[in-house]
Scaffold this active site. Sequence first.
Site, mmCIF file in Angstrom:
data_model
loop_
_atom_site.group_PDB
_atom_site.id
_atom_site.type_symbol
_atom_site.label_atom_id
_atom_site.label_comp_id
_atom_site.label_asym_id
_atom_site.label_seq_id
_atom_site.Cartn_x
_atom_site.Cartn_y
_atom_site.Cartn_z
ATOM 1 C CD GLU A 90 -8.828 -3.063 -1.065
ATOM 2 O OE1 GLU A 90 -9.630 -3.127 -0.116
ATOM 3 O OE2 GLU A 90 -7.898 -3.876 -1.221
ATOM 4 C CG ASP A 100 -1.763 -1.258 1.318
ATOM 5 O OD1 ASP A 100 -2.310 -1.683 0.289
ATOM 6 O OD2 ASP A 100 -1.851 -1.829 2.420
#
Length: 624
Positions: free
Chosen positions: A245, A59
Amino acid sequence: MTAPSAYRRCVLAAVAALVLLAGLLPPAAPASAHAGRGHVPGGRATAAIHPVVDANFPDPDVLQVGRTYHAYATNSGGQNIQHRTSTDLVHWTKRADALPTLGDWVGDCTFTPGGATDHCVWAPEVSAVRGGYVMYYTARDELAPRQCIGAAFSTSPNGPFAPIGSQPLVCPDGQRGTTDLGGAIDASTYREHGQLYLLWKTDGNCCSQPARIFVQPLTADGRTLTGTATELIHNDRRFEGAVVEAPDLVKHHGTYYLFYSANDFGGGNYRTGYATANSLTGPYTTSRTELMTTDQFHGGVVGPGGEDVVTTPSGGTAVLFHGWDPTYSYRALYVSALDWSAPGLPAGQPHVVAADRRYQAEDGTVGGGRVVADDTASGEAKVGGLDDVGSAVSLRVYAERSGRTNLGIRYDNGSRDDAGTGVPATDTVTVNGRRAGVLTLPNTAWGNWQTVSYPVRLARGWNTVTLAKRTWYAEIDAVDVQQGRPLATPAPVPTGPATRYEAESGVVTHARVVDDALASGGAKVGGLDLADSSVTLTVSVARAGSHVLGIRYGNGSLDNSGYPVAATDAVTVNGRRAGTITFRNTTWDNWQVTPYRVRLHRGSNTITFTKSTFYTELDAVDVY
Protein backbone atom coordinates in the site's frame (compact mmCIF):
# COMPACT_ATOMS: atom_id res chain seq x y z
CA MET A 1 5.51 19.57 19.20
CA THR A 2 8.93 19.51 17.55
CA ALA A 3 12.04 17.41 17.81
CA PRO A 4 14.60 18.00 20.59
CA SER A 5 16.75 21.06 19.97
CA ALA A 6 19.92 19.07 19.34
CA TYR A 7 18.18 17.18 16.58
CA ARG A 8 16.81 20.40 15.09
CA ARG A 9 20.33 21.84 15.00
CA CYS A 10 21.60 18.63 13.38
CA VAL A 11 18.88 18.66 10.73
CA LEU A 12 19.29 22.36 9.92
CA ALA A 13 23.05 21.97 9.67
CA ALA A 14 22.55 19.03 7.33
CA VAL A 15 20.26 21.10 5.12
CA ALA A 16 22.93 23.78 4.78
CA ALA A 17 25.63 21.18 4.12
CA LEU A 18 23.59 19.53 1.42
CA VAL A 19 22.97 22.83 -0.31
CA LEU A 20 26.74 23.29 -0.50
CA LEU A 21 27.19 19.73 -1.73
CA ALA A 22 24.40 19.97 -4.29
CA GLY A 23 26.83 20.46 -7.14
CA LEU A 24 28.66 17.27 -6.16
CA LEU A 25 25.60 15.05 -5.95
CA PRO A 26 23.68 13.73 -8.95
CA PRO A 27 20.35 15.54 -9.10
CA ALA A 28 17.17 13.57 -8.63
CA ALA A 29 14.84 14.04 -11.56
CA PRO A 30 11.59 15.81 -10.59
CA ALA A 31 8.71 13.41 -10.83
CA SER A 32 4.92 13.75 -10.83
CA ALA A 33 3.43 15.81 -8.05
CA HIS A 34 6.91 15.83 -6.51
CA ALA A 35 8.07 18.37 -9.07
CA GLY A 36 8.89 21.62 -7.34
CA ARG A 37 8.92 20.11 -3.88
CA GLY A 38 12.10 19.99 -1.90
CA HIS A 39 14.11 19.65 1.27
CA VAL A 40 16.75 17.33 2.64
CA PRO A 41 17.09 17.05 6.40
CA GLY A 42 19.20 14.33 7.91
CA GLY A 43 22.33 14.71 5.79
CA ARG A 44 24.93 12.19 6.89
CA ALA A 45 24.37 12.88 10.56
CA THR A 46 24.56 9.89 12.86
CA ALA A 47 22.47 11.31 15.70
CA ALA A 48 19.47 9.24 16.76
CA ILE A 49 16.40 10.08 14.71
CA HIS A 50 13.55 11.95 16.42
CA PRO A 51 10.05 12.89 15.27
CA VAL A 52 9.63 16.30 13.67
CA VAL A 53 5.93 16.11 14.58
CA ASP A 54 5.67 14.15 17.83
CA ALA A 55 1.92 13.62 17.59
CA ASN A 56 -0.47 11.48 15.57
CA PHE A 57 0.31 12.45 11.95
CA PRO A 58 0.19 9.27 9.84
CA ASP A 59 0.34 8.74 6.07
CA PRO A 60 2.04 12.07 5.32
CA ASP A 61 1.88 13.82 1.97
CA VAL A 62 4.05 16.91 1.43
CA LEU A 63 3.59 19.57 -1.25
CA GLN A 64 5.88 22.57 -1.72
CA VAL A 65 4.23 25.80 -2.86
CA GLY A 66 6.74 28.63 -3.10
CA ARG A 67 8.87 28.49 0.04
CA THR A 68 6.18 26.81 2.13
CA TYR A 69 5.86 23.09 2.66
CA HIS A 70 2.33 21.78 3.20
CA ALA A 71 1.98 18.43 4.98
CA TYR A 72 -1.36 16.62 4.96
CA ALA A 73 -2.17 13.53 7.02
CA THR A 74 -4.81 11.00 8.06
CA ASN A 75 -7.65 12.20 10.30
CA SER A 76 -7.00 12.84 13.99
CA GLY A 77 -8.19 15.11 16.79
CA GLY A 78 -11.53 15.84 15.12
CA GLN A 79 -9.99 16.91 11.80
CA ASN A 80 -10.82 14.96 8.65
CA ILE A 81 -7.49 15.84 7.04
CA GLN A 82 -4.70 17.26 9.18
CA HIS A 83 -2.67 20.10 7.69
CA ARG A 84 0.61 21.59 8.88
CA THR A 85 3.03 24.01 7.25
CA SER A 86 6.77 24.56 7.52
CA THR A 87 9.57 26.49 5.88
CA ASP A 88 12.35 24.12 7.02
CA LEU A 89 10.64 20.72 7.50
CA VAL A 90 11.59 20.72 11.18
CA HIS A 91 9.28 23.32 12.75
CA TRP A 92 5.67 22.61 11.81
CA THR A 93 2.64 24.83 12.43
CA LYS A 94 -0.77 23.26 12.86
CA ARG A 95 -3.47 24.57 10.50
CA ALA A 96 -7.22 24.19 10.14
CA ASP A 97 -8.88 21.03 8.84
CA ALA A 98 -8.05 20.94 5.13
CA LEU A 99 -11.22 18.94 4.31
CA PRO A 100 -13.99 20.02 6.71
CA THR A 101 -16.75 18.65 4.45
CA LEU A 102 -16.73 15.13 3.01
CA GLY A 103 -18.36 13.88 -0.18
CA ASP A 104 -22.01 12.83 -0.12
CA TRP A 105 -20.91 9.22 -0.70
CA VAL A 106 -19.07 8.99 2.64
CA GLY A 107 -20.66 6.89 5.39
CA ASP A 108 -20.03 6.44 9.11
CA CYS A 109 -16.92 4.62 10.27
CA THR A 110 -14.78 4.51 13.40
CA PHE A 111 -11.12 3.54 13.48
CA THR A 112 -8.71 4.01 16.39
CA PRO A 113 -6.99 6.40 17.04
CA GLY A 114 -9.09 8.79 14.94
CA GLY A 115 -12.04 8.88 17.33
CA ALA A 116 -15.74 8.10 17.21
CA THR A 117 -16.59 10.41 14.30
CA ASP A 118 -13.56 10.07 12.06
CA HIS A 119 -15.30 8.50 9.02
CA CYS A 120 -12.02 6.63 8.45
CA VAL A 121 -10.56 9.49 6.41
CA TRP A 122 -7.06 8.40 5.47
CA ALA A 123 -3.98 9.03 3.39
CA PRO A 124 -4.51 12.33 1.55
CA GLU A 125 -2.63 13.36 -1.58
CA VAL A 126 -2.65 16.94 -2.88
CA SER A 127 -1.52 17.85 -6.38
CA ALA A 128 -1.33 21.13 -8.28
CA VAL A 129 -3.62 21.19 -11.31
CA ARG A 130 -4.91 23.82 -13.68
CA GLY A 131 -6.63 26.52 -11.62
CA GLY A 132 -5.81 25.17 -8.17
CA TYR A 133 -5.23 21.97 -6.22
CA VAL A 134 -6.95 18.59 -6.07
CA MET A 135 -6.96 16.48 -2.92
CA TYR A 136 -7.48 12.74 -3.15
CA TYR A 137 -8.64 11.17 0.11
CA THR A 138 -9.80 7.79 1.41
CA ALA A 139 -13.09 7.37 3.31
CA ARG A 140 -15.84 4.82 3.97
CA ASP A 141 -18.37 4.23 1.19
CA GLU A 142 -21.90 4.48 2.57
CA LEU A 143 -23.05 1.69 0.22
CA ALA A 144 -20.57 -0.96 1.38
CA PRO A 145 -18.24 -1.65 4.29
CA ARG A 146 -15.27 -0.68 2.13
CA GLN A 147 -12.88 2.22 1.84
CA CYS A 148 -12.88 4.22 -1.40
CA ILE A 149 -11.11 7.27 -2.86
CA GLY A 150 -12.77 10.63 -3.37
CA ALA A 151 -11.57 13.95 -4.74
CA ALA A 152 -11.87 17.55 -3.55
CA PHE A 153 -10.76 20.91 -4.95
CA SER A 154 -9.42 24.20 -3.62
CA THR A 155 -7.84 27.24 -5.19
CA SER A 156 -5.36 27.31 -2.28
CA PRO A 157 -3.16 24.58 -0.77
CA ASN A 158 -4.45 25.78 2.60
CA GLY A 159 -7.99 24.73 1.67
CA PRO A 160 -10.67 24.35 2.59
CA PHE A 161 -11.04 21.67 -0.06
CA ALA A 162 -14.59 21.03 -1.30
CA PRO A 163 -15.77 17.62 -2.56
CA ILE A 164 -15.89 17.10 -6.32
CA GLY A 165 -19.18 15.53 -7.34
CA SER A 166 -21.36 13.24 -5.26
CA GLN A 167 -19.62 9.92 -6.01
CA PRO A 168 -16.19 8.46 -5.19
CA LEU A 169 -13.47 8.62 -7.84
CA VAL A 170 -12.12 5.07 -7.34
CA CYS A 171 -14.38 2.54 -5.64
CA PRO A 172 -14.12 -1.14 -6.67
CA ASP A 173 -16.33 -2.36 -3.82
CA GLY A 174 -19.09 -4.21 -5.66
CA GLN A 175 -21.43 -1.21 -5.73
CA ARG A 176 -22.35 1.07 -8.65
CA GLY A 177 -21.72 -1.78 -11.08
CA THR A 178 -18.11 -2.38 -9.97
CA THR A 179 -16.31 -5.64 -9.17
CA ASP A 180 -15.54 -6.01 -5.47
CA LEU A 181 -11.75 -5.82 -5.11
CA GLY A 182 -12.00 -4.73 -1.48
CA GLY A 183 -12.37 -1.03 -2.23
CA ALA A 184 -9.47 1.38 -2.81
CA ILE A 185 -7.19 3.43 -0.58
CA ASP A 186 -3.93 5.40 -0.57
CA ALA A 187 -4.03 7.58 -3.68
CA SER A 188 -0.88 9.26 -4.95
CA THR A 189 0.00 11.09 -8.16
CA TYR A 190 2.78 11.00 -10.72
CA ARG A 191 3.37 13.43 -13.60
CA GLU A 192 5.41 12.77 -16.72
CA HIS A 193 5.55 14.68 -20.02
CA GLY A 194 2.59 16.77 -18.89
CA GLN A 195 0.41 13.72 -18.17
CA LEU A 196 -0.94 13.28 -14.63
CA TYR A 197 -1.44 9.75 -13.28
CA LEU A 198 -3.19 8.39 -10.21
CA LEU A 199 -1.82 5.45 -8.23
CA TRP A 200 -3.85 3.60 -5.64
CA LYS A 201 -4.13 0.33 -3.78
CA THR A 202 -7.05 -2.06 -3.96
CA ASP A 203 -7.76 -2.98 -0.34
CA GLY A 204 -8.04 -6.69 -0.95
CA ASN A 205 -6.53 -7.61 2.40
CA CYS A 206 -9.81 -6.44 3.96
CA CYS A 207 -11.55 -9.49 2.52
CA SER A 208 -9.14 -12.33 1.69
CA GLN A 209 -8.08 -10.95 -1.68
CA PRO A 210 -4.65 -9.83 -2.90
CA ALA A 211 -3.61 -6.24 -2.31
CA ARG A 212 -2.74 -4.61 -5.62
CA ILE A 213 -1.25 -1.27 -6.65
CA PHE A 214 -2.57 0.29 -9.87
CA VAL A 215 -1.75 3.30 -12.02
CA GLN A 216 -4.17 5.10 -14.37
CA PRO A 217 -4.06 8.36 -16.36
CA LEU A 218 -5.98 11.44 -15.16
CA THR A 219 -7.35 14.41 -17.04
CA ALA A 220 -5.31 17.62 -16.79
CA ASP A 221 -7.66 19.00 -14.13
CA GLY A 222 -7.15 15.87 -12.01
CA ARG A 223 -10.89 15.24 -11.70
CA THR A 224 -11.46 12.29 -14.04
CA LEU A 225 -9.70 8.99 -14.72
CA THR A 226 -8.99 8.11 -18.33
CA GLY A 227 -7.48 5.14 -20.12
CA THR A 228 -6.89 1.75 -18.53
CA ALA A 229 -5.78 0.96 -14.99
CA THR A 230 -2.56 -1.09 -14.98
CA GLU A 231 -1.51 -3.30 -12.09
CA LEU A 232 2.10 -2.58 -11.04
CA ILE A 233 2.63 -4.97 -8.11
CA HIS A 234 0.69 -7.14 -5.66
CA ASN A 235 1.69 -8.77 -2.40
CA ASP A 236 3.79 -11.80 -3.34
CA ARG A 237 6.75 -11.63 -0.95
CA ARG A 238 6.83 -13.02 2.60
CA PHE A 239 7.95 -9.71 4.12
CA GLU A 240 4.89 -7.99 2.63
CA GLY A 241 2.40 -10.18 4.46
CA ALA A 242 -1.11 -9.50 3.15
CA VAL A 243 -0.42 -5.85 2.34
CA VAL A 244 1.22 -3.60 -0.20
CA GLU A 245 0.00 0.00 0.00
CA ALA A 246 0.92 3.70 0.17
CA PRO A 247 2.49 3.84 -3.33
CA ASP A 248 4.84 6.66 -4.27
CA LEU A 249 6.41 6.70 -7.74
CA VAL A 250 9.67 8.48 -8.54
CA LYS A 251 11.83 8.42 -11.66
CA HIS A 252 15.57 8.69 -11.11
CA HIS A 253 18.26 8.43 -13.81
CA GLY A 254 15.86 6.66 -16.18
CA THR A 255 14.64 4.08 -13.66
CA TYR A 256 11.18 4.07 -12.11
CA TYR A 257 11.15 3.49 -8.35
CA LEU A 258 7.83 2.43 -6.85
CA PHE A 259 8.12 2.95 -3.10
CA TYR A 260 5.42 1.27 -1.03
CA SER A 261 4.53 0.21 2.50
CA ALA A 262 4.01 -3.43 3.37
CA ASN A 263 2.74 -5.77 6.07
CA ASP A 264 0.43 -4.85 8.96
CA PHE A 265 0.51 -1.13 9.72
CA GLY A 266 -0.26 -1.80 13.40
CA GLY A 267 3.29 -2.35 14.63
CA GLY A 268 6.91 -3.18 14.05
CA ASN A 269 6.31 -5.46 11.07
CA TYR A 270 5.23 -2.48 8.96
CA ARG A 271 8.02 -1.48 6.60
CA THR A 272 8.84 0.28 3.36
CA GLY A 273 9.92 -1.59 0.25
CA TYR A 274 10.52 -0.61 -3.33
CA ALA A 275 10.31 -2.06 -6.82
CA THR A 276 12.01 -0.86 -10.01
CA ALA A 277 11.13 -0.84 -13.70
CA ASN A 278 12.36 0.57 -16.97
CA SER A 279 8.93 1.83 -17.99
CA LEU A 280 6.14 3.49 -16.09
CA THR A 281 3.77 0.55 -16.33
CA GLY A 282 6.39 -2.07 -15.61
CA PRO A 283 7.10 -4.88 -15.23
CA TYR A 284 8.41 -4.03 -11.74
CA THR A 285 11.00 -6.05 -9.83
CA THR A 286 10.77 -5.95 -6.05
CA SER A 287 14.02 -5.41 -4.16
CA ARG A 288 14.84 -8.25 -1.79
CA THR A 289 16.20 -5.79 0.79
CA GLU A 290 13.61 -3.31 2.05
CA LEU A 291 14.19 0.43 2.16
CA MET A 292 13.19 0.83 5.83
CA THR A 293 12.43 -1.63 8.61
CA THR A 294 12.06 -1.27 12.36
CA ASP A 295 15.33 -3.05 13.05
CA GLN A 296 17.24 -0.84 10.58
CA PHE A 297 16.41 2.01 12.99
CA HIS A 298 17.22 -0.34 15.91
CA GLY A 299 14.16 0.78 17.85
CA GLY A 300 14.38 4.49 16.95
CA VAL A 301 11.40 4.22 14.60
CA VAL A 302 8.78 1.48 14.90
CA GLY A 303 6.93 0.48 11.73
CA PRO A 304 8.33 3.03 9.25
CA GLY A 305 5.82 3.54 6.43
CA GLY A 306 3.36 5.85 4.70
CA GLU A 307 6.39 7.29 2.89
CA ASP A 308 6.46 10.33 0.62
CA VAL A 309 9.62 10.98 -1.40
CA VAL A 310 10.24 14.63 -2.27
CA THR A 311 12.80 16.46 -4.37
CA THR A 312 14.71 19.47 -3.06
CA PRO A 313 15.43 22.64 -5.03
CA SER A 314 19.13 21.80 -4.71
CA GLY A 315 18.63 18.42 -6.38
CA GLY A 316 18.72 16.20 -3.32
CA THR A 317 15.97 13.91 -2.12
CA ALA A 318 14.21 13.39 1.20
CA VAL A 319 11.67 10.92 2.48
CA LEU A 320 8.96 11.68 5.03
CA PHE A 321 7.30 8.80 6.83
CA HIS A 322 5.45 7.87 9.98
CA GLY A 323 6.35 5.53 12.84
CA TRP A 324 4.72 4.40 16.07
CA ASP A 325 5.55 5.87 19.46
CA PRO A 326 6.90 3.37 22.05
CA THR A 327 3.40 2.77 23.47
CA TYR A 328 1.82 2.17 20.04
CA SER A 329 -0.66 4.98 20.69
CA TYR A 330 0.08 7.26 17.73
CA ARG A 331 2.19 7.54 14.59
CA ALA A 332 4.62 10.47 14.55
CA LEU A 333 6.21 12.18 11.54
CA TYR A 334 9.87 11.59 10.66
CA VAL A 335 12.10 12.88 7.88
CA SER A 336 15.47 11.80 6.52
CA ALA A 337 17.68 12.41 3.52
CA LEU A 338 17.38 9.78 0.79
CA ASP A 339 20.66 8.95 -0.95
CA TRP A 340 20.72 7.46 -4.46
CA SER A 341 24.46 6.88 -4.50
CA ALA A 342 25.49 6.03 -0.95
CA PRO A 343 29.10 4.83 -0.78
CA GLY A 344 29.27 1.16 0.07
CA LEU A 345 25.97 0.29 -1.60
CA PRO A 346 25.23 -0.74 -5.19
CA ALA A 347 24.68 2.13 -7.62
CA GLY A 348 21.04 3.06 -7.88
CA GLN A 349 20.08 1.45 -4.57
CA PRO A 350 18.20 4.10 -2.57
CA HIS A 351 19.27 4.49 1.04
CA VAL A 352 17.57 6.30 3.90
CA VAL A 353 20.47 8.13 5.52
CA ALA A 354 19.06 7.90 9.06
CA ALA A 355 18.69 4.12 8.75
CA ASP A 356 21.39 1.47 9.10
CA ARG A 357 23.24 0.18 6.05
CA ARG A 358 22.40 -3.49 5.69
CA TYR A 359 24.70 -6.18 4.31
CA GLN A 360 23.08 -9.58 3.74
CA ALA A 361 25.03 -12.51 5.18
CA GLU A 362 24.26 -14.66 2.14
CA ASP A 363 26.16 -12.17 -0.03
CA GLY A 364 29.36 -12.78 1.94
CA THR A 365 31.99 -15.50 1.85
CA VAL A 366 30.82 -18.59 3.72
CA GLY A 367 33.23 -21.19 5.08
CA GLY A 368 32.01 -24.36 6.74
CA GLY A 369 28.38 -23.26 6.60
CA ARG A 370 25.81 -22.81 3.84
CA VAL A 371 23.38 -20.30 2.42
CA VAL A 372 19.81 -21.38 3.11
CA ALA A 373 16.63 -19.96 1.57
CA ASP A 374 14.37 -18.63 4.35
CA ASP A 375 11.51 -16.30 3.58
CA THR A 376 11.36 -15.14 7.21
CA ALA A 377 14.90 -13.76 6.93
CA SER A 378 15.88 -10.36 5.57
CA GLY A 379 16.62 -10.85 1.88
CA GLU A 380 14.80 -14.21 2.13
CA ALA A 381 18.02 -16.12 2.88
CA LYS A 382 20.42 -16.72 5.77
CA VAL A 383 23.71 -18.41 6.56
CA GLY A 384 23.15 -21.59 8.58
CA GLY A 385 25.02 -24.81 9.22
CA LEU A 386 27.77 -22.97 11.12
CA ASP A 387 28.26 -26.10 13.20
CA ASP A 388 32.01 -26.61 13.44
CA VAL A 389 34.39 -24.40 15.39
CA GLY A 390 35.77 -21.91 12.91
CA SER A 391 32.80 -22.08 10.54
CA ALA A 392 32.47 -18.50 9.40
CA VAL A 393 30.84 -15.86 7.29
CA SER A 394 32.86 -12.86 6.08
CA LEU A 395 31.26 -9.65 4.84
CA ARG A 396 32.64 -6.47 3.35
CA VAL A 397 31.04 -3.44 5.01
CA TYR A 398 31.59 0.24 4.39
CA ALA A 399 32.34 2.97 6.93
CA GLU A 400 32.18 6.66 6.02
CA ARG A 401 34.77 7.52 8.64
CA SER A 402 37.41 5.76 10.69
CA GLY A 403 36.75 4.97 14.31
CA ARG A 404 34.37 3.20 16.62
CA THR A 405 31.22 1.88 14.98
CA ASN A 406 28.50 -0.47 16.14
CA LEU A 407 27.54 -3.44 14.00
CA GLY A 408 24.01 -4.76 14.30
CA ILE A 409 24.16 -8.55 13.97
CA ARG A 410 20.77 -9.96 12.93
CA TYR A 411 20.69 -13.60 14.01
CA ASP A 412 18.71 -16.40 15.59
CA ASN A 413 19.90 -18.99 18.11
CA GLY A 414 17.92 -22.02 19.17
CA SER A 415 20.79 -23.92 20.82
CA ARG A 416 19.87 -26.16 23.77
CA ASP A 417 22.07 -28.03 26.23
CA ASP A 418 21.62 -31.64 27.35
CA ALA A 419 18.97 -30.56 29.86
CA GLY A 420 16.96 -28.87 27.12
CA THR A 421 17.76 -25.36 28.34
CA GLY A 422 18.27 -22.66 25.73
CA VAL A 423 21.85 -21.42 25.86
CA PRO A 424 23.68 -18.45 24.33
CA ALA A 425 26.04 -18.95 21.42
CA THR A 426 29.32 -17.12 20.87
CA ASP A 427 31.21 -16.09 17.75
CA THR A 428 34.75 -14.82 17.39
CA VAL A 429 34.82 -11.44 15.61
CA THR A 430 37.65 -10.44 13.27
CA VAL A 431 37.91 -7.06 11.56
CA ASN A 432 40.37 -6.63 8.70
CA GLY A 433 42.27 -9.72 9.84
CA ARG A 434 42.61 -8.62 13.47
CA ARG A 435 40.86 -10.28 16.41
CA ALA A 436 38.07 -7.99 17.71
CA GLY A 437 36.73 -9.99 20.63
CA VAL A 438 33.92 -12.46 21.25
CA LEU A 439 30.29 -11.77 20.39
CA THR A 440 27.59 -13.27 22.63
CA LEU A 441 24.32 -14.14 20.90
CA PRO A 442 21.58 -14.70 23.49
CA ASN A 443 19.13 -17.53 22.90
CA THR A 444 16.12 -16.44 20.84
CA ALA A 445 14.71 -19.80 19.64
CA TRP A 446 15.00 -20.63 15.95
CA GLY A 447 13.19 -18.34 13.57
CA ASN A 448 12.95 -15.50 16.08
CA TRP A 449 15.27 -13.00 14.39
CA GLN A 450 16.83 -10.50 16.79
CA THR A 451 19.58 -7.88 16.49
CA VAL A 452 22.46 -7.39 18.90
CA SER A 453 24.89 -4.46 18.75
CA TYR A 454 28.63 -5.08 18.80
CA PRO A 455 31.24 -2.28 18.94
CA VAL A 456 34.21 -2.46 16.57
CA ARG A 457 36.74 -0.09 15.07
CA LEU A 458 36.47 0.29 11.30
CA ALA A 459 38.72 2.03 8.82
CA ARG A 460 37.27 4.59 6.46
CA GLY A 461 36.08 2.78 3.34
CA TRP A 462 35.73 -0.97 2.95
CA ASN A 463 36.32 -3.37 5.83
CA THR A 464 36.14 -7.15 6.12
CA VAL A 465 34.18 -8.42 9.12
CA THR A 466 34.27 -12.14 9.94
CA LEU A 467 32.02 -13.97 12.39
CA ALA A 468 33.41 -17.41 13.23
CA LYS A 469 31.54 -20.02 15.28
CA ARG A 470 32.99 -20.47 18.75
CA THR A 471 30.40 -22.13 21.03
CA TRP A 472 26.94 -23.51 20.29
CA TYR A 473 25.07 -22.50 17.17
CA ALA A 474 23.66 -19.35 15.65
CA GLU A 475 22.38 -18.51 12.18
CA ILE A 476 23.40 -15.15 10.70
CA ASP A 477 20.92 -13.17 8.62
CA ALA A 478 22.52 -9.76 8.07
CA VAL A 479 25.02 -7.25 9.43
CA ASP A 480 24.01 -3.59 9.75
CA VAL A 481 26.42 -0.70 10.07
CA GLN A 482 24.42 1.16 12.68
CA GLN A 483 23.63 4.86 12.67
CA GLY A 484 22.99 6.88 15.80
CA ARG A 485 22.61 5.36 19.23
CA PRO A 486 23.21 1.58 19.27
CA LEU A 487 21.07 -1.06 20.89
CA ALA A 488 22.15 -1.96 24.39
CA THR A 489 24.66 -4.81 24.34
CA PRO A 490 23.52 -7.65 26.61
CA ALA A 491 25.61 -7.90 29.76
CA PRO A 492 27.02 -11.34 30.57
CA VAL A 493 25.26 -13.41 33.19
CA PRO A 494 27.54 -13.80 36.25
CA THR A 495 29.11 -17.11 37.09
CA GLY A 496 29.77 -18.39 40.57
CA PRO A 497 27.63 -19.09 43.62
CA ALA A 498 24.16 -17.57 43.84
CA THR A 499 21.04 -17.95 45.93
CA ARG A 500 17.87 -18.72 43.98
CA TYR A 501 14.46 -17.31 44.89
CA GLU A 502 11.48 -18.81 43.07
CA ALA A 503 9.05 -16.20 41.72
CA GLU A 504 6.04 -18.30 42.76
CA SER A 505 7.19 -18.07 46.40
CA GLY A 506 6.91 -14.28 46.38
CA VAL A 507 3.95 -11.95 46.79
CA VAL A 508 2.03 -12.01 43.52
CA THR A 509 -0.29 -9.11 42.72
CA HIS A 510 -2.81 -9.16 39.86
CA ALA A 511 -1.10 -12.16 38.30
CA ARG A 512 -1.13 -15.90 38.94
CA VAL A 513 1.12 -18.84 39.76
CA VAL A 514 1.09 -21.45 36.99
CA ASP A 515 2.45 -24.98 37.08
CA ASP A 516 5.14 -25.44 34.41
CA ALA A 517 7.35 -28.50 34.22
CA LEU A 518 9.98 -26.55 32.25
CA ALA A 519 10.28 -23.83 34.89
CA SER A 520 12.65 -23.85 37.84
CA GLY A 521 10.77 -25.34 40.80
CA GLY A 522 8.02 -26.56 38.47
CA ALA A 523 6.08 -23.27 38.49
CA LYS A 524 6.19 -19.70 37.22
CA VAL A 525 4.36 -16.41 37.62
CA GLY A 526 2.31 -15.58 34.52
CA GLY A 527 -0.59 -13.32 33.69
CA LEU A 528 1.41 -10.17 34.51
CA ASP A 529 -0.89 -8.31 32.18
CA LEU A 530 -2.14 -5.28 34.13
CA ALA A 531 -0.39 -1.99 34.78
CA ASP A 532 0.09 -2.89 38.46
CA SER A 533 0.76 -6.61 38.04
CA SER A 534 3.84 -7.44 40.10
CA VAL A 535 5.96 -9.97 41.93
CA THR A 536 7.70 -9.07 45.20
CA LEU A 537 10.52 -11.20 46.57
CA THR A 538 12.30 -10.98 49.89
CA VAL A 539 16.00 -11.74 49.48
CA SER A 540 18.87 -11.79 51.94
CA VAL A 541 22.54 -10.93 51.43
CA ALA A 542 25.52 -11.12 53.74
CA ARG A 543 27.02 -7.78 52.70
CA ALA A 544 25.66 -4.41 51.68
CA GLY A 545 26.48 -2.95 48.31
CA SER A 546 26.15 -3.75 44.63
CA HIS A 547 24.71 -7.13 43.69
CA VAL A 548 23.66 -8.69 40.41
CA LEU A 549 20.25 -10.26 40.01
CA GLY A 550 19.95 -13.02 37.44
CA ILE A 551 16.27 -12.87 36.43
CA ARG A 552 15.02 -16.05 34.77
CA TYR A 553 12.16 -15.12 32.45
CA GLY A 554 10.29 -15.87 29.26
CA ASN A 555 8.97 -13.26 26.81
CA GLY A 556 6.99 -14.12 23.70
CA SER A 557 5.29 -10.73 23.34
CA LEU A 558 4.14 -9.66 19.88
CA ASP A 559 2.89 -6.22 18.91
CA ASN A 560 -0.30 -5.59 16.93
CA SER A 561 1.40 -6.65 13.70
CA GLY A 562 2.95 -9.84 15.07
CA TYR A 563 6.41 -8.33 15.49
CA PRO A 564 8.40 -9.86 18.41
CA VAL A 565 9.10 -7.13 20.94
CA ALA A 566 11.03 -6.66 24.14
CA ALA A 567 9.13 -6.24 27.39
CA THR A 568 10.02 -4.06 30.38
CA ASP A 569 9.41 -4.14 34.13
CA ALA A 570 9.89 -1.39 36.68
CA VAL A 571 12.22 -2.49 39.50
CA THR A 572 11.78 -1.33 43.09
CA VAL A 573 14.26 -2.17 45.87
CA ASN A 574 13.22 -1.60 49.48
CA GLY A 575 10.48 0.77 48.38
CA ARG A 576 12.70 2.89 46.12
CA ARG A 577 12.59 2.91 42.35
CA ALA A 578 15.66 1.15 40.94
CA GLY A 579 15.18 1.62 37.21
CA THR A 580 13.66 -0.43 34.41
CA ILE A 581 14.75 -3.85 33.24
CA THR A 582 14.39 -4.89 29.60
CA PHE A 583 13.57 -8.48 28.69
CA ARG A 584 14.60 -9.43 25.17
CA ASN A 585 12.16 -11.54 23.20
CA THR A 586 12.88 -15.24 23.70
CA THR A 587 9.53 -16.76 22.63
CA TRP A 588 7.41 -18.42 25.32
CA ASP A 589 8.72 -21.44 27.24
CA ASN A 590 12.30 -20.60 26.32
CA TRP A 591 13.59 -19.62 29.75
CA GLN A 592 16.52 -17.21 29.68
CA VAL A 593 18.44 -15.23 32.27
CA THR A 594 19.14 -11.51 32.11
CA PRO A 595 21.38 -9.77 34.65
CA TYR A 596 20.36 -6.60 36.49
CA ARG A 597 22.52 -4.73 39.01
CA VAL A 598 21.00 -3.28 42.20
CA ARG A 599 22.20 -2.04 45.59
CA LEU A 600 21.07 -4.09 48.58
CA HIS A 601 21.21 -3.69 52.34
CA ARG A 602 22.94 -6.26 54.50
CA GLY A 603 20.30 -8.76 55.56
CA SER A 604 16.72 -8.74 54.25
CA ASN A 605 15.62 -6.76 51.17
CA THR A 606 12.38 -6.57 49.20
CA ILE A 607 12.58 -6.46 45.39
CA THR A 608 9.49 -5.81 43.27
CA PHE A 609 9.09 -6.32 39.52
CA THR A 610 6.08 -4.42 38.14
CA LYS A 611 4.82 -4.84 34.60
CA SER A 612 5.67 -1.83 32.44
CA THR A 613 5.39 -2.66 28.73
CA PHE A 614 4.26 -5.85 27.04
CA TYR A 615 4.43 -9.16 28.89
CA THR A 616 6.98 -11.25 30.73
CA GLU A 617 6.64 -14.45 32.72
CA LEU A 618 8.97 -14.67 35.75
CA ASP A 619 10.45 -17.96 36.87
CA ALA A 620 13.15 -17.21 39.43
CA VAL A 621 15.72 -14.66 40.60
CA ASP A 622 19.32 -15.59 41.43
CA VAL A 623 21.19 -13.21 43.72
CA TYR A 624 24.96 -13.09 43.10
